[in-house]
Scaffold this active site. Structure first.
Site, PDB file in Angstrom:
ATOM      1  N   ARG A  40       0.840  -1.208   0.000  1.00  0.00           N
ATOM      2  CA  ARG A  40       0.000   0.000   0.000  1.00  0.00           C
ATOM      3  C   ARG A  40       0.876   1.260   0.000  1.00  0.00           C
ATOM      4  O   ARG A  40       0.994   1.945  -1.025  1.00  0.00           O
ATOM      5  CB  ARG A  40      -0.943  -0.036   1.212  1.00  0.00           C
ATOM      6  CG  ARG A  40      -2.063   0.986   1.182  1.00  0.00           C
ATOM      7  CD  ARG A  40      -1.643   2.371   1.610  1.00  0.00           C
ATOM      8  NE  ARG A  40      -1.102   2.431   2.972  1.00  0.00           N
ATOM      9  CZ  ARG A  40      -0.554   3.529   3.479  1.00  0.00           C
ATOM     10  NH1 ARG A  40      -0.462   4.635   2.769  1.00  0.00           N
ATOM     11  NH2 ARG A  40      -0.046   3.518   4.707  1.00  0.00           N
ATOM     12  N   ASP A  41       1.528   1.538   1.108  1.00  0.00           N
ATOM     13  CA  ASP A  41       2.322   2.768   1.204  1.00  0.00           C
ATOM     14  C   ASP A  41       3.466   2.730   0.187  1.00  0.00           C
ATOM     15  O   ASP A  41       3.817   3.741  -0.419  1.00  0.00           O
ATOM     16  CB  ASP A  41       2.892   2.898   2.626  1.00  0.00           C
ATOM     17  CG  ASP A  41       3.143   4.331   3.045  1.00  0.00           C
ATOM     18  OD1 ASP A  41       3.211   5.208   2.158  1.00  0.00           O
ATOM     19  OD2 ASP A  41       3.272   4.589   4.252  1.00  0.00           O
ATOM     20  N   HIS A  62       8.858   7.057   8.131  1.00  0.00           N
ATOM     21  CA  HIS A  62       9.475   7.144   6.805  1.00  0.00           C
ATOM     22  C   HIS A  62      10.949   7.517   6.986  1.00  0.00           C
ATOM     23  O   HIS A  62      11.329   8.106   7.995  1.00  0.00           O
ATOM     24  CB  HIS A  62       8.725   8.169   5.943  1.00  0.00           C
ATOM     25  CG  HIS A  62       7.412   7.619   5.447  1.00  0.00           C
ATOM     26  ND1 HIS A  62       7.248   7.136   4.161  1.00  0.00           N
ATOM     27  CD2 HIS A  62       6.224   7.438   6.062  1.00  0.00           C
ATOM     28  CE1 HIS A  62       6.000   6.695   4.030  1.00  0.00           C
ATOM     29  NE2 HIS A  62       5.357   6.875   5.157  1.00  0.00           N
ATOM     30  N   CYS A  98       4.220   9.234   0.471  1.00  0.00           N
ATOM     31  CA  CYS A  98       2.836   9.686   0.396  1.00  0.00           C
ATOM     32  C   CYS A  98       2.695  10.681  -0.746  1.00  0.00           C
ATOM     33  O   CYS A  98       3.453  11.643  -0.831  1.00  0.00           O
ATOM     34  CB  CYS A  98       2.433  10.335   1.711  1.00  0.00           C
ATOM     35  SG  CYS A  98       0.770  11.014   1.660  1.00  0.00           S
ATOM     36  N   ASN A 112       9.044   4.199   3.435  1.00  0.00           N
ATOM     37  CA  ASN A 112       9.089   3.783   4.837  1.00  0.00           C
ATOM     38  C   ASN A 112      10.457   3.188   5.115  1.00  0.00           C
ATOM     39  O   ASN A 112      11.157   2.766   4.202  1.00  0.00           O
ATOM     40  CB  ASN A 112       8.056   2.673   5.090  1.00  0.00           C
ATOM     41  CG  ASN A 112       6.648   3.161   4.930  1.00  0.00           C
ATOM     42  OD1 ASN A 112       6.123   3.168   3.831  1.00  0.00           O
ATOM     43  ND2 ASN A 112       6.034   3.576   6.010  1.00  0.00           N
TER      44      ASN A 112
HETATM   45  P1  HMG Z   1     -13.336  14.119  -1.933  1.00  0.00           P
HETATM   46  O1  HMG Z   1     -13.101  14.496  -3.355  1.00  0.00           O
HETATM   47  O2  HMG Z   1     -13.442  15.211  -0.920  1.00  0.00           O
HETATM   48  O3  HMG Z   1     -14.571  13.104  -1.769  1.00  0.00           O
HETATM   49  O4  HMG Z   1     -12.180  13.149  -1.511  1.00  0.00           O
HETATM   50  P2  HMG Z   1     -16.087  13.183  -2.064  1.00  0.00           P
HETATM   51  O5  HMG Z   1     -16.772  12.440  -0.946  1.00  0.00           O
HETATM   52  O6  HMG Z   1     -16.523  14.586  -2.373  1.00  0.00           O
HETATM   53  O7  HMG Z   1     -16.200  12.298  -3.396  1.00  0.00           O
HETATM   54  C1  HMG Z   1     -15.648  12.707  -4.631  1.00  0.00           C
HETATM   55  C2  HMG Z   1     -15.633  11.525  -5.588  1.00  0.00           C
HETATM   56  O8  HMG Z   1     -14.788  10.487  -5.063  1.00  0.00           O
HETATM   57  C3  HMG Z   1     -17.002  10.887  -5.790  1.00  0.00           C
HETATM   58  O9  HMG Z   1     -17.017  10.357  -7.120  1.00  0.00           O
HETATM   59  C4  HMG Z   1     -16.986   9.733  -4.816  1.00  0.00           C
HETATM   60  O10 HMG Z   1     -17.860   8.686  -5.171  1.00  0.00           O
HETATM   61  C5  HMG Z   1     -15.537   9.287  -4.915  1.00  0.00           C
HETATM   62  P3  HMG Z   1     -17.673  11.185  -8.349  1.00  0.00           P
HETATM   63  O11 HMG Z   1     -19.100  11.420  -7.923  1.00  0.00           O
HETATM   64  O12 HMG Z   1     -16.881  12.445  -8.476  1.00  0.00           O
HETATM   65  O13 HMG Z   1     -17.509  10.245  -9.506  1.00  0.00           O
HETATM   66  N1  HMG Z   1     -15.070   8.602  -3.710  1.00  0.00           N
HETATM   67  C6  HMG Z   1     -14.514   7.377  -3.702  1.00  0.00           C
HETATM   68  N2  HMG Z   1     -14.223   6.504  -4.683  1.00  0.00           N
HETATM   69  C7  HMG Z   1     -13.666   5.334  -4.320  1.00  0.00           C
HETATM   70  N3  HMG Z   1     -13.359   5.009  -3.030  1.00  0.00           N
HETATM   71  C8  HMG Z   1     -13.637   5.866  -2.044  1.00  0.00           C
HETATM   72  C9  HMG Z   1     -14.238   7.104  -2.358  1.00  0.00           C
HETATM   73  N4  HMG Z   1     -14.626   8.150  -1.622  1.00  0.00           N
HETATM   74  C10 HMG Z   1     -15.145   9.049  -2.451  1.00  0.00           C
HETATM   75  N5  HMG Z   1     -13.328   5.524  -0.784  1.00  0.00           N
HETATM   76  C11 HMG Z   1     -11.285  11.319  -0.241  1.00  0.00           C
HETATM   77  C12 HMG Z   1     -12.090  12.603  -0.195  1.00  0.00           C
HETATM   78  C13 HMG Z   1     -10.978  10.938   1.197  1.00  0.00           C
HETATM   79  C14 HMG Z   1     -12.117  10.224  -0.903  1.00  0.00           C
HETATM   80  C15 HMG Z   1      -9.999  11.581  -1.067  1.00  0.00           C
HETATM   81  O14 HMG Z   1      -9.377  12.722  -0.553  1.00  0.00           O
HETATM   82  C16 HMG Z   1      -9.030  10.422  -1.013  1.00  0.00           C
HETATM   83  O15 HMG Z   1      -9.315   9.353  -1.543  1.00  0.00           O
HETATM   84  N6  HMG Z   1      -7.852  10.639  -0.397  1.00  0.00           N
HETATM   85  C17 HMG Z   1      -6.892   9.576  -0.231  1.00  0.00           C
HETATM   86  C18 HMG Z   1      -5.516  10.130  -0.187  1.00  0.00           C
HETATM   87  C19 HMG Z   1      -4.547   9.010   0.044  1.00  0.00           C
HETATM   88  O16 HMG Z   1      -4.822   7.857  -0.235  1.00  0.00           O
HETATM   89  N7  HMG Z   1      -3.354   9.361   0.561  1.00  0.00           N
HETATM   90  C20 HMG Z   1      -2.333   8.387   0.825  1.00  0.00           C
HETATM   91  C21 HMG Z   1      -2.650   7.505   1.980  1.00  0.00           C
HETATM   92  S1  HMG Z   1      -2.346   8.266   3.551  1.00  0.00           S
HETATM   93  C22 HMG Z   1      -0.641   8.043   3.801  1.00  0.00           C
HETATM   94  O17 HMG Z   1       0.062   7.601   2.932  1.00  0.00           O
HETATM   95  C23 HMG Z   1      -0.090   8.326   5.178  1.00  0.00           C
HETATM   96  C24 HMG Z   1       0.146   7.063   6.006  1.00  0.00           C
HETATM   97  O18 HMG Z   1       1.015   6.183   5.323  1.00  0.00           O
HETATM   98  C25 HMG Z   1       0.736   7.426   7.370  1.00  0.00           C
HETATM   99  C26 HMG Z   1       1.962   8.340   7.271  1.00  0.00           C
HETATM  100  O19 HMG Z   1       2.934   8.005   6.567  1.00  0.00           O
HETATM  101  O20 HMG Z   1       1.936   9.383   7.928  1.00  0.00           O
HETATM  102  C27 HMG Z   1      -1.168   6.308   6.260  1.00  0.00           C
HETATM  103 MG    MG Z   2       3.155   6.297   5.334  1.00  0.00          MG
END
Ligand code: HMG
Ligand code: MG
Length: 300
Positions: A15-16, A209, A240, A249
Site C-alpha cells: 500500500r504505502d 518514513h 505519500c 518507509n
Molecule cells: P473528496 O473528493 O473530498 O470526496 O475526496 P467526495 O466524498 O466529495 O467524493 C468525490 C468523488 O470520489 C465521488 O465520485 C466519490 O464517489 C468518490 P464522483 O461522484 O466524483 O464520480 N469517492 C470514492 N471513490 C472510491 N473510493 C472511495 C471514495 N470516496 C469518495 N473511498 C477522499 C475525499 C478521502 C475520498 C480523497 O481525498 C481520497 O481518496 N484521499 C486519499 C488520499 C490518500 O490515499 N493518501 C495516501 C494515503 S495516507 C498516507 O500515505 C499516510 C500514512 O502512510 C501514514 C503516514 O505516513 O503518515 C497512512
Molecule cells: Mg506512510
C-alpha cells in the site's frame, strides 16, 4: 531500558510502498508481492487502499488485488478506508482489518483527505461502527507526528489529542506516522512519551518514513520505551503522494535485521524477505532501498 521481547512488523509495502509509484504496476505483481511477504513470515500486511482512484490511481485495483491473493491462515490482510464508501468496498473484498487515517496537522489533513481533522473523525465514526458490526478491527493512523510538510513543527500534545480521539472512537491500535521522516530520536521519544500518557503503549505502532535516514535510530528510541509494533516497507518502497519529497518507509529488511541482532523475536525469515525485496525492486526497475537487502544480495 525495556526493549520488547517480540515485535509485530506490519509490512505496508503493497500500500504505502506502491501508492506513490508513477508508472502502472500490474495487479498480478501487487498480488505476488503480498503473497511473497506472507511466505516470508510477515503476519500483518497492508495489502490495498480503498481510496478515490482519482486521488491515488495506483490503488485503483484494490478489489482485484484483494480477490487475487491466496490467503494464508494467521495472516491479517488490511486495507486503508478513508470513508464509508471505501469501507463497504473493503468489506466486500473480505479484508481482515481496515485503517482510517488522519493527521496531527490541519494543513496535511486538508491536502491528503480534503477535510479538517474534526471532519475526518466525523467521517470515521460510521466506518468504525460498521466495522464493529462486521467483526472487523480498525487501526487508526495519525500522520505528521514529527513534522508537517506544510505546517512545520507539530506539538506532541496535538498528536496525543488526535490519538486519544481515535482510541476513544474504537480503534484498537494507533500508528504514529513520521510522514516526511524529519524526526530524530529524542524528538520521537518525547512525542511517544506525550502520547503514551493518553494511549497505552501496547496500542501504539511506529510508522516512520526514512527520508532523512533517521528511521532506524528513531525506532530504537521508541522500542526502548516499550513500543512493540513497527510499520515498515519491503525494500524501503514508498512515500505519500500528498507529502512532496517524502521517501519510503523504513525498509522491513533493515528493521528485521536490527531486531534479530538485538535478540528480539519477529517470526520473519530474513533471507526470504531479502529475496522479496530484490524481486520487487527488479519489477519496479529500481535500486533496492534496503541496505540489508543490498548487503545480503552481495553475499549470495
Ligand atoms: P473528496 O473528493 O473530498 O470526496 O475526496 P467526495 O466524498 O466529495 O467524493 C468525490 C468523488 O470520489 C465521488 O465520485 C466519490 O464517489 C468518490 P464522483 O461522484 O466524483 O464520480 N469517492 C470514492 N471513490 C472510491 N473510493 C472511495 C471514495 N470516496 C469518495 N473511498 C477522499 C475525499 C478521502 C475520498 C480523497 O481525498 C481520497 O481518496 N484521499 C486519499 C488520499 C490518500 O490515499 N493518501 C495516501 C494515503 S495516507 C498516507 O500515505 C499516510 C500514512 O502512510 C501514514 C503516514 O505516513 O503518515 C497512512
Ligand atoms: Mg506512510
Amino acid at each position: 531500558m525495556a526493549l520488547p521481547n517480540t515485535v509485530r512488523l506490519v509490512d505496508v509495502g503493497p500500500r504505502d510502498g506502491l501508492q506513490n509509484e508513477a508508472t502502472h504496476i500490474s495487479t498480478a505483481v501487487k498480488i505476488e508481492l503480498v503473497e511473497r511477504l506472507a511466505a516470508a513470515g510477515i503476519r500483518h500486511i497492508e495489502a490495498a487502499s480503498f481510496v478515490s482512484p482519482k486521488w491515488v490511481p495506483q490503488m485503483g485495483d484494490a478489489r482485484e488485488v484483494m480477490a487475487g491473493i491466496e490467503r494464508r491462515k494467521g495472516v491479517t490482510y488490511a486495507a486503508l478506508t478513508p470513508n464509508l464508501k471505501g469501507f463497504e468496498a473493503a468489506l466486500a473484498s473480505r479484508v481482515d482489518e481496515v485503517a482510517v487515517f488522519t493527521a496531527a496537522s490541519e494543513a496535511f489533513t486538508q491536502k491528503n483527505i480534503n477535510c479538517t481533522i474534526a471532519e475526518s473523525l466525523t467521517r470515521f465514526a460510521p466506518v468504525i461502527e460498521a466495522a464493529g458490526a462486521n467483526g472487523i478491527r480498525v487501526r487508526g493512523y495519525v500522520s505528521t507526528v514529527l513534522g508537517c510538510p506544510y505546517a512545520g513543527d507539530i506539538a506532541p500534545a496535538q498528536v496525543a489529542a488526535v490519538c486519544r480521539e481515535l482510541l476513544d472512537m474504537g480503534c484498537y491500535e494507533i500508528s504514529l506516522g513520521d510522514t516526511i521522516g524529519t524526526g530524530t530520536p529524542l524528538k520521537a521519544k518525547h512525542m511517544l512519551e506525550a502520547v503514551a500518557r493518553d494511549v497505552p503503549i501496547h496500542q501504539l505502532a511506529a510508522h516512520f518514513h526514512d527520508t532523512y535516514g533517521q528511521a532506524l535510530a528513531n525506532l530504537y528510541a521508541v522500542l526502548e520505551e516499550g513500543l512493540a509494533v513497527v510499520d515498515a516497507s519491503v525494500a524501503g518502497l514508498g512515500g505519500c503522494p500528498y507529502a512532496k519529497g517524502a521517501s519510503g518507509n523504513v525498509a522491513s529488511e533493515d528493521v528485521i535485521y536490527m531486531l534479530q541482532g538485538m535478540g528480539i523475536n519477529t517470526g520473519v525469515n530474513l533471507q526470504q524477505l531479502v529475496l522479496t525485496g530484490n524481486w520487487i525492486s527488479a519489477q519496479l526497475g529500481r535500486v533496492n532501498g534496503s541496505k540489508v537487502g543490498q548487503a545480503m544480495a552481495c553475499n549470495d
